[in-house]
Design a protein around this motif. Structure first.
Motif, mmCIF file in Angstrom:
data_model
loop_
_atom_site.group_PDB
_atom_site.id
_atom_site.type_symbol
_atom_site.label_atom_id
_atom_site.label_comp_id
_atom_site.label_asym_id
_atom_site.label_seq_id
_atom_site.Cartn_x
_atom_site.Cartn_y
_atom_site.Cartn_z
ATOM 1 N N THR A 18 3.437 7.162 10.183
ATOM 2 C CA THR A 18 3.871 5.784 10.391
ATOM 3 C C THR A 18 2.927 5.062 11.339
ATOM 4 O O THR A 18 2.494 3.936 11.072
ATOM 5 C CB THR A 18 5.317 5.753 10.947
ATOM 6 O OG1 THR A 18 6.176 6.381 9.994
ATOM 7 C CG2 THR A 18 5.787 4.337 11.203
ATOM 8 N N LEU A 19 2.588 5.698 12.445
ATOM 9 C CA LEU A 19 1.677 5.077 13.410
ATOM 10 C C LEU A 19 0.280 4.914 12.840
ATOM 11 O O LEU A 19 -0.398 3.922 13.109
ATOM 12 C CB LEU A 19 1.640 5.890 14.705
ATOM 13 C CG LEU A 19 2.927 5.850 15.528
ATOM 14 C CD1 LEU A 19 2.841 6.820 16.704
ATOM 15 C CD2 LEU A 19 3.223 4.446 16.020
ATOM 16 N N ASN A 21 -0.493 4.272 9.812
ATOM 17 C CA ASN A 21 -0.482 3.171 8.852
ATOM 18 C C ASN A 21 -0.105 1.830 9.474
ATOM 19 O O ASN A 21 -0.095 0.818 8.784
ATOM 20 C CB ASN A 21 0.494 3.479 7.710
ATOM 21 C CG ASN A 21 -0.026 4.563 6.801
ATOM 22 O OD1 ASN A 21 -1.216 4.673 6.573
ATOM 23 N ND2 ASN A 21 0.876 5.389 6.307
ATOM 24 N N TYR A 22 0.211 1.797 10.785
ATOM 25 C CA TYR A 22 0.649 0.566 11.435
ATOM 26 C C TYR A 22 -0.471 -0.463 11.458
ATOM 27 O O TYR A 22 -1.627 -0.141 11.715
ATOM 28 C CB TYR A 22 1.113 0.844 12.869
ATOM 29 C CG TYR A 22 1.508 -0.423 13.585
ATOM 30 C CD1 TYR A 22 2.725 -1.026 13.314
ATOM 31 C CD2 TYR A 22 0.652 -1.035 14.481
ATOM 32 C CE1 TYR A 22 3.092 -2.205 13.934
ATOM 33 C CE2 TYR A 22 1.003 -2.214 15.114
ATOM 34 C CZ TYR A 22 2.224 -2.797 14.833
ATOM 35 O OH TYR A 22 2.569 -3.965 15.443
ATOM 36 N N LYS A 23 -0.131 -1.697 11.170
ATOM 37 C CA LYS A 23 -1.079 -2.799 11.249
ATOM 38 C C LYS A 23 -0.476 -3.901 12.095
ATOM 39 O O LYS A 23 0.742 -4.122 12.075
ATOM 40 C CB LYS A 23 -1.358 -3.369 9.853
ATOM 41 C CG LYS A 23 -2.187 -2.492 8.978
ATOM 42 C CD LYS A 23 -2.489 -3.215 7.682
ATOM 43 C CE LYS A 23 -3.427 -2.400 6.833
ATOM 44 N NZ LYS A 23 -3.800 -3.120 5.622
ATOM 45 N N GLU A 28 -1.665 -7.382 8.659
ATOM 46 C CA GLU A 28 -0.785 -7.060 7.534
ATOM 47 C C GLU A 28 -0.597 -8.267 6.625
ATOM 48 O O GLU A 28 -0.617 -8.133 5.398
ATOM 49 C CB GLU A 28 0.565 -6.532 8.016
ATOM 50 C CG GLU A 28 1.422 -6.062 6.859
ATOM 51 C CD GLU A 28 2.503 -5.092 7.257
ATOM 52 O OE1 GLU A 28 2.661 -4.106 6.536
ATOM 53 O OE2 GLU A 28 3.176 -5.324 8.276
ATOM 54 N N THR A 114 11.037 -5.584 3.367
ATOM 55 C CA THR A 114 10.631 -5.467 4.770
ATOM 56 C C THR A 114 10.394 -6.866 5.306
ATOM 57 O O THR A 114 9.655 -7.653 4.696
ATOM 58 C CB THR A 114 9.338 -4.635 4.900
ATOM 59 O OG1 THR A 114 9.562 -3.346 4.337
ATOM 60 C CG2 THR A 114 8.913 -4.494 6.360
#
Length: 137
Positions: A18-19, A21-23, A28, A114
């Motif tokens: 998850t981290l 892939n974080y943007k 994003e 989301t």
């Protein structure tokens, strides 16, 4: 290894992915809008449908590859993006994806929305110490 080597769910691995892939919201939004068929103004927001490849990328939990092997098989992928702008800045964005995801012999239908809302932009205050002010000025 938190899953005992059995290939089960690992909370630590999930958090790491998850981290990874974080943007940041601005990045994003740029990525999301580049994966649309086009944007139009509708009900106070810019909106557009995702390309099939864009929707597949958002449905895949192994964005960017991972540890080798094949990623999930995704079919019937579709989705949309909506971006709200206030005072020239993005204030909120949302993406919705749907499709069927098959991985390791297990399949499931996904229908996920989301939403990210950005608040208090420009409200951060910085106190500069007297020593720092002397060095600056």
């Amino acid at each position: 290894n938190d899953d005992g080597g059995g290939g089960g769910f690992s909370p630590a691995r999930f958090m790491a992915m998850t981290l990874q892939n974080y943007k940041l919201p601005a990045d994003e939004v740029q990525t999301l809008t580049s994966k649309t068929k086009g944007l139009k103004m509708d009900d106070g927001a810019y909106s557009g449908d995702l390309t099939e490849d864009g929707a597949k990328g958002l449905l895949s939990f192994r964005r960017g590859g991972g540890n080798g092997g094949n990623g999930p098989d995704i079919s019937e992928a579709k989705g949309s993006v909506k971006v709200w702008v206030k005072d020239g800045m993005v204030s909120k964005y949302q993406f919705h994806v749907q499709g069927h995801v098959e991985f390791n012999g297990n399949g499931r239908d996904v229908d996920r929305t989301t939403t990210v809302e950005i608040k208090d932009v420009g409200s951060t205050k910085v106190d500069v110490s007297d020593d720092a002010k002397k060095k600056i000025g």
